[in-house]
Write an enzyme that holds these catalytic residues in place. Structure first.
Site, PDB file in Angstrom:
ATOM      1  N   ALA A  65      49.243 -10.722 -24.358  1.00  0.00           N
ATOM      2  CA  ALA A  65      49.354 -10.937 -22.912  1.00  0.00           C
ATOM      3  C   ALA A  65      48.395 -12.029 -22.473  1.00  0.00           C
ATOM      4  CB  ALA A  65      49.062  -9.641 -22.157  1.00  0.00           C
ATOM      5  N   GLU A 150      31.915  -3.065 -30.724  1.00  0.00           N
ATOM      6  CA  GLU A 150      30.815  -3.749 -31.402  1.00  0.00           C
ATOM      7  C   GLU A 150      30.635  -5.177 -30.899  1.00  0.00           C
ATOM      8  OE1 GLU A 150      27.676  -3.920 -33.050  1.00  0.00           O
ATOM      9  OE2 GLU A 150      28.706  -2.321 -34.152  1.00  0.00           O
ATOM     10  N   VAL A 153      28.193  -6.590 -27.688  1.00  0.00           N
ATOM     11  CA  VAL A 153      26.748  -6.849 -27.714  1.00  0.00           C
ATOM     12  C   VAL A 153      26.405  -7.663 -28.949  1.00  0.00           C
ATOM     13  CG1 VAL A 153      24.441  -5.828 -27.742  1.00  0.00           C
ATOM     14  CG2 VAL A 153      26.309  -4.656 -26.550  1.00  0.00           C
ATOM     15  N   GLY A 155      27.542 -10.397 -30.443  1.00  0.00           N
ATOM     16  CA  GLY A 155      28.515 -11.046 -31.303  1.00  0.00           C
ATOM     17  C   GLY A 155      28.719 -10.348 -32.625  1.00  0.00           C
ATOM     18  N   GLY A 208      29.563 -26.314 -26.098  1.00  0.00           N
ATOM     19  CA  GLY A 208      30.373 -25.110 -25.921  1.00  0.00           C
ATOM     20  C   GLY A 208      29.592 -23.820 -25.941  1.00  0.00           C
ATOM     21  N   GLU A 211      29.080 -21.989 -20.406  1.00  0.00           N
ATOM     22  CA  GLU A 211      30.269 -22.205 -19.585  1.00  0.00           C
ATOM     23  C   GLU A 211      29.994 -23.289 -18.542  1.00  0.00           C
ATOM     24  OE1 GLU A 211      33.072 -20.738 -20.180  1.00  0.00           O
ATOM     25  OE2 GLU A 211      32.436 -19.162 -21.569  1.00  0.00           O
ATOM     26  N   ASP A 222      24.540 -11.533 -18.049  1.00  0.00           N
ATOM     27  CA  ASP A 222      25.133 -11.199 -19.343  1.00  0.00           C
ATOM     28  C   ASP A 222      24.191 -10.321 -20.162  1.00  0.00           C
ATOM     29  OD1 ASP A 222      27.188 -12.011 -21.651  1.00  0.00           O
ATOM     30  OD2 ASP A 222      25.163 -12.266 -22.449  1.00  0.00           O
ATOM     31  N   LYS A 226      24.491  -6.199 -21.467  1.00  0.00           N
ATOM     32  CA  LYS A 226      24.270  -5.773 -22.847  1.00  0.00           C
ATOM     33  C   LYS A 226      23.114  -4.784 -22.942  1.00  0.00           C
ATOM     34  CE  LYS A 226      26.047 -10.169 -24.589  1.00  0.00           C
ATOM     35  NZ  LYS A 226      25.692 -11.486 -25.162  1.00  0.00           N
TER      36      LYS A 226
END
Length: 454
Positions: A65, A150, A153, A155, A208, A211, A222, A226
């Site tokens: 989606a 998983e 938090v 990566g 990258g 953002e 962010d 976490k």
């Protein structure tokens, strides 16, 4: 002796027994196909034989989606794409829903619909879990399905499962670490290459790591989300992102970096979760960390998390904390685990939430501080400043005085005092700041930063 066969394992409420037949593929609905979602889709399609060998059943991608299904996407079959996410998660033939669209809405509604229709869920959505995780966990338990996260938090770093399962029998005392790769990259560039905040941010955006709107990272939102997840797991209680004390890194200057270096330290944005007498303390803020501390050596966009447990002692987890491939790796690990559970007709361990431990106010937390103020270079100035600290029960550990350069000197202020205080209560230190800011001895607002690991 009479041998009896094992008691059959009944299917979770959302998992009909006919779905457990070994020949039936497990079908995955994927929400989102951005940086992470496209990697997850690629792994499911390109590693089907390997996944089947690990799960014991074939796993197939049944639908993806996205907002714009007609947009060409290399190496992904166009017929998998749909704009109708609601219908995808409500399909009776979907076993697992993987959510990587981010944000709270419509992710929350889609995940709840998936759970109500008997699908297990894998998500990387820290903001959603920090805001509504406990409602999602309760719904999953009620319907006998899994929720694994998983990737939400740090990566690729395995930290959720160790706290949720491996260390659940121990007593966690503290969790502290770098959980945002963007801010660590920016601070590292400011330290190693002398960049300003704006220069380092622009560099992170070019690569990258950040953002176009970096607010969630640089203002600590962010990391706070976490930290809420980590604290909930570590202390078996309900912590929401809004309950986390938060400061970002936008106020960090090259002068702060230089002052830190003079103390043999670097500046890191830390998430700290610990048990205080008043309750669980959960905070995110910049802090001075010694250069030789393990966290002081974390470079670039990497993450690292320390766990202090009563029996296990000190544990450290480190690695890539962001990016498409590392995050997709964590998602795939959860997907395989959930698929194995589905094949066996069971759900994994429920979220270990036992009660509502109070969240300690930041004013009750005990920590150390480094403080910088401008003063006039005159006899007795240091003793007068020290008396302000003493009146609030705050003890000075070190004091350094340096000549002031630039506009401040021209205005008649001739010295900078940099002080480190012994561990003290935040509210007592705040009282010192208020009195110093109002004192004719001091020019402007005092600048301070917390100190950890010393």
């Amino acid at each position: 002796m009479t041998l009896t066969s094992p008691r059959p394992v009944s299917a979770p409420s959302g998992l009909p027994q006919e779905q457990l037949h070994p020949g039936t593929p497990l079908r995955v609905g994927l929400l989102g196909c951005g940086v992470v979602g496209s990697q997850v889709a690629r792994m499911i399609l390109s590693r089907s034989d390997d996944i089947c060998a690990r799960v014991g059943r074939s796993v197939e991608l049944a639908g993806i989606a996205v907002a714009h299904p007609d947009r060409p996407r290399a190496r992904l079959p166009q017929d998998l794409f749909t704009a109708d996410a609601e219908s995808l998660v409500a399909r009776d033939d979907i076993d697992i829903v993987v959510e990587v669209i981010g944000g709270i809405h419509p992710a929350y509604e889609l995940i709840m619909t998936a759970i109500e229709h008997g699908s297990s869920v894998v998500t990387a959505n820290k903001a959603l879990l920090a805001a509504h995780g406990h409602e999602i966990y309760a719904a999953a338990d009620a319907h006998g399905v899994d929720v694994y996260y998983e990737a939400a938090v740090a990566g690729a770093i395995p930290i959720v499962r160790p706290l949720r399962e491996s260390l659940v029998g121990d007593e966690i005392r503290r969790v502290m670490g770098i959980v945002n790769g963007t801010t660590n990259y920016i601070l590292d560039k400011m330290t190693s290459e002398g960049m300003s905040f704006d220069q380092a941010l622009a560099d992170a955006q070019r690569l990258g790591f950040a953002e176009s709107d970096p607010t969630a990272d640089v203002e600590g939102f962010d990391a706070a989300a976490k930290a809420a997840i980590l604290a909930s797991l570590a202390f078996h209680t309900r912590i929401r992102g809004s309950q986390v004390y938060r400061e970002g890194i936008t106020g960090i200057t090259p002068e702060d970096i230089t002052a830190a270096r003079g103390m043999g330290c670097v500046i890191k944005l830390l998430a700290i979760c610990e048990m205080e007498p008043e309750g669980v303390s959960v905070r995110v803020h910049p802090a001075l960390v010694p250069e030789d501390h393990p966290l002081g050596g974390i470079r670039g966009a990497n993450n690292a998390i320390f766990v202090e447990a009563r029996e296990a002692g000190h544990l450290m987890f480190m690695g890539p904390g962001a990016g498409g491939s590392p995050t997709a790796s964590a998602v795939m690990g959860d997907l395989v685990t959930v698929a194995r559970n589905r094949m066996r007709g069971v759900a994994g361990q429920p979220q270990a939430i036992y009660g509502d431990v109070p969240v300690a106010d930041i004013g009750t937390v005990h920590t150390r501080f480094q403080l910088s103020i401008q003063v006039r270079d005159q006899p007795g100035i240091l003793s007068q400043v020290a008396s302000i600290f003493a009146s609030h029960g705050v003890s000075l550990q070190t004091v350094q005085q340096s000549a002031l350069e630039g506009a401040g000197k021209e205005d008649g202020w001739s010295a900078t005092l940099r002080m480190v205080v012994h561990q003290t209560r935040e509210s007592d230190f705040e009282a010192c700041l208020v009195e110093l800011s109002q004192s004719p001895l001091v020019n402007g607002e005092p600048r301070f930063i917390r100190v950890e690991g010393m």
